[in-house]
Motif scaffolding. Sequence first.
Motif, PDB file in Angstrom:
ATOM      1  N   SER A 187       0.572  -1.110   0.167  1.00 26.32           N
ATOM      2  CA  SER A 187       0.144   0.255   0.303  1.00 26.32           C
ATOM      3  C   SER A 187       0.838   1.023   0.297  1.00 26.32           C
ATOM      4  O   SER A 187       0.454   2.697  -0.468  1.00 26.32           O
ATOM      5  N   ILE A 188       2.408   1.120  -0.189  1.00 27.46           N
ATOM      6  CA  ILE A 188       2.852   2.398  -0.019  1.00 27.46           C
ATOM      7  C   ILE A 188       3.495   3.016  -1.613  1.00 27.46           C
ATOM      8  O   ILE A 188       4.071   2.095  -2.567  1.00 27.46           O
ATOM      9  N   THR A 189       2.825   3.291  -1.777  1.00 29.44           N
ATOM     10  CA  THR A 189       3.492   4.634  -3.191  1.00 29.44           C
ATOM     11  C   THR A 189       5.295   4.208  -3.508  1.00 29.44           C
ATOM     12  O   THR A 189       5.335   4.295  -4.588  1.00 29.44           O
ATOM     13  N   ASP A 190       5.868   5.148  -2.537  1.00 37.64           N
ATOM     14  CA  ASP A 190       6.828   5.857  -2.278  1.00 37.64           C
ATOM     15  C   ASP A 190       8.159   4.118  -2.612  1.00 37.64           C
ATOM     16  O   ASP A 190       7.567   3.684  -1.529  1.00 37.64           O
TER      17      ASP A 190
ATOM     18  N   ARG B 239       8.745   1.955   0.224  1.00 33.78           N
ATOM     19  CA  ARG B 239       8.189   0.695  -0.395  1.00 33.78           C
ATOM     20  C   ARG B 239       8.923  -0.577   0.129  1.00 33.78           C
ATOM     21  O   ARG B 239       9.755  -1.591   0.970  1.00 33.78           O
TER      22      ARG B 239
ATOM     23  N   ASN C 147       3.550   7.673   3.920  1.00 34.87           N
ATOM     24  CA  ASN C 147       3.096   8.476   3.000  1.00 34.87           C
ATOM     25  C   ASN C 147       3.157  10.597   3.070  1.00 34.87           C
ATOM     26  O   ASN C 147       2.752  10.943   2.242  1.00 34.87           O
TER      27      ASN C 147
END
Length: 753
Positions: A321-324, A328, A502
């Motif tokens: 669920s982590i975009t960066d 991540r 985030n």
Amino acid sequence: MPGPVTKPRTLYDKIWDDHVVDIQEDGLALIYIDRHLVHEVTSPQAFEGLRTAGRPVRRPDCTLATVDHNVPTDSRKGFSSVQSFVREPDSRAQCVALEENVKEFGLTYFGMTDRRQGIVHIIGPEQGFTLPGITCVCGDSHTSTHGAFGSLAFGIGTSEVEHVLATQTLLQKKAKNMRINVDGELHEGVTSKDVILHIIGLIGTAGGTGSVIEYAGTVFRGFSMEARMSVCNMSIEAGARAGMVAPDEVTFEYLRNRPLAPKGEAWDRAVAYWKSLISDEGAQFDVEVNVRAEDIIPTVTWGTSPQDVAPITGAVPDPASITDAVKRSSVERSLKYMGLVPNTRIEDIVLDKIFIGSCTNSRIEDLRSAAKIVLAAGPDAKVAANVQAMVVPGSGLVKQHAEAEGLDVIFKRAGFDWREAGCSMCLGMNPDQLSPGERCASTSNRNFEGRQGAGGRTHLVSPAMAAAAAMRGKLTDVRKFLGVDINSSGKLKVASAFDFLNDPVLPPPEPEKQEPSQTSPKELPPTETPSGVAKFTIVSGIAAPLHIENVDTDMIIPKQFLKTLKRSGLANALFFTLRKDPHTGKDTDFVLNRAPYNQAKILVCTGKNFGCGSSREHAPWSLNDFGIRCVIAPSFADIFRNNTMQNGMLPVALSAEECRELAADAEAGLELEVDLEKQEVRRQNGKPAIPFTTDPFRRHCLLNGLDDIALTLQKVGAVEKFELRRSELWPWLDGFGYKGKKIPLRGTGKMDW
Ligand SMILES: CC(C)[C@H](C(=O)O)[C@@H](O)C(=O)O
Ligand code: SF4
């Protein structure tokens, strides 16, 4: 006529202003140090330096030494000598070296037969050695603890320890002012440890970099000194130079009648001065963070950085669920090390060990709060069968106090191991360690990889939470023992503890650019000054890329290599756990093991906050021994940056983008050239050189290989003048001593010095 208008000042501004001995045009100041605590790990090389140069300790009356990191916590009943009691040879050598050094230099020392012995950060306050308004240093990052008294207290490296021993001063640049306000009311079962873990979760381990944090608001006002110390202690985990709480009646009551606190008329004078130590109305803070007390619930860490926090009611994060991408991969790495599966409920995490101790949480109040939970579990309740639990009081006096209250009986009856004072399993420089794969709920302050033992897994918690975990055998919401209706106290923003992943509260850190100096080289000290450190002019060669954020100094050099009495011979220790396979002992494929990077002279790290955590100067020593003279990163932890420059090495802060570009050069096998005279990094691919800035004084010293101590000793006149003024204004800071006030000791009744 109206008097001059004075600018409102913060508490930090006031203490700073009161300690400036001398200031250069570029803002670098020589500040006076009122109190110096010394322990066995970070002092041997400093004493050796004094010995070699034939220098005495300038203010033995302001220096207090003890052994804490290496001492075994076994019963000292049969103690006869350090030589026989400390069985591990390197630990023994450090303890013996300190004993010899304090004798040779005439310092006050609490040795292993003295019941006042304990962790430096416990004994300073306990003795009244720590006072409001002072500057206090120690070769230890958790010196920030003492800021709880409204003092400016910070950790330093070994070269700076030597500087303070020789001159009673330090060269410092003023930090930024940061204020963290926590207002409102804490829920039942939420303690100071949860507050500071929550704060670190919000601002991150680099959130306080370059700043001194003042903790303000109703919550800290309502806290005891013990609770304030636990908070200030972990300021270093928030990246700050120091943390502080303005002194008030709670502070004065704690200090009244402590052995080294002022007495009689001096006490009244001191209190009158201490009362002025508050931030003025309208004082400017560079950064301000507001936290609602009601948003905090018992908090634990799930990962390998103190910012990896979660509410006890939460779950382990899911990297998916982590975009960066960098974040991540950092979460993935942590979860792998911690042996945890994404989305596991925190309360389902089963433990092997419980450690109640360390300079964060081993004071009497911490032990009481843990004992209360043990009692709440029922009169015959026992530690869960799957865990081993230990309690290590912070000092001999805390232990004695706890025994007088019967706390030891409560712990022992429930099956806890009741030990002697020391750092113990917080760091495991003594025999108290986790085995590989073991999982521990610990009241300490660091959950770095391998912190409590190679391969060990640490979850940071409060003492009450540690006790709850001991009784249940897994991480447990302590409120279940307190009869609190958890659902009703929880219109909580439970997600808040993950928000840093985030949505940071603070803006992302700026690359550390220095203001160009106004100082002309003429005003800088002459280059003929006796030279002590290696020069840094140009370094060119192979650069090694590294893509890790928050590289902590435990990772750069693990604890087992801190037992040396020397500054060299540490090349193999560098990034030891990353370079050696724990099972086979063979080299891994870590970048520094691979050609050509095994010949690197420059390290380019793309992650911010390089060198965070412990103050161990062994980190730059090991880099240097390996051949790395320059580290390039988006930002550096303050103590590490100072430590490198004390050793003729250069930390270069560039933007994250520039670091990524240089790392790409390194990956392509292109060499780099770092030129300090021109302040630029030159590249082999025809692209323009990247400019950087360095503090002008530091640059001058590095270019000329100048030794800070020799330079400061040239200013002895200004130091003497400051000391005369100090004796007039703050007479209680001079010449403390126990003469006529000896505390009866166990055993022979002999003092250790
Ligand atoms: C040994 C010392 C340098 C170190 C520190 O500075 O913090 C230690 O106390 C730690 O907790 O890692
Ligand atoms: S953090 Fe741990 S090892 Fe460091 S001083 Fe505190 S108790 Fe000792």
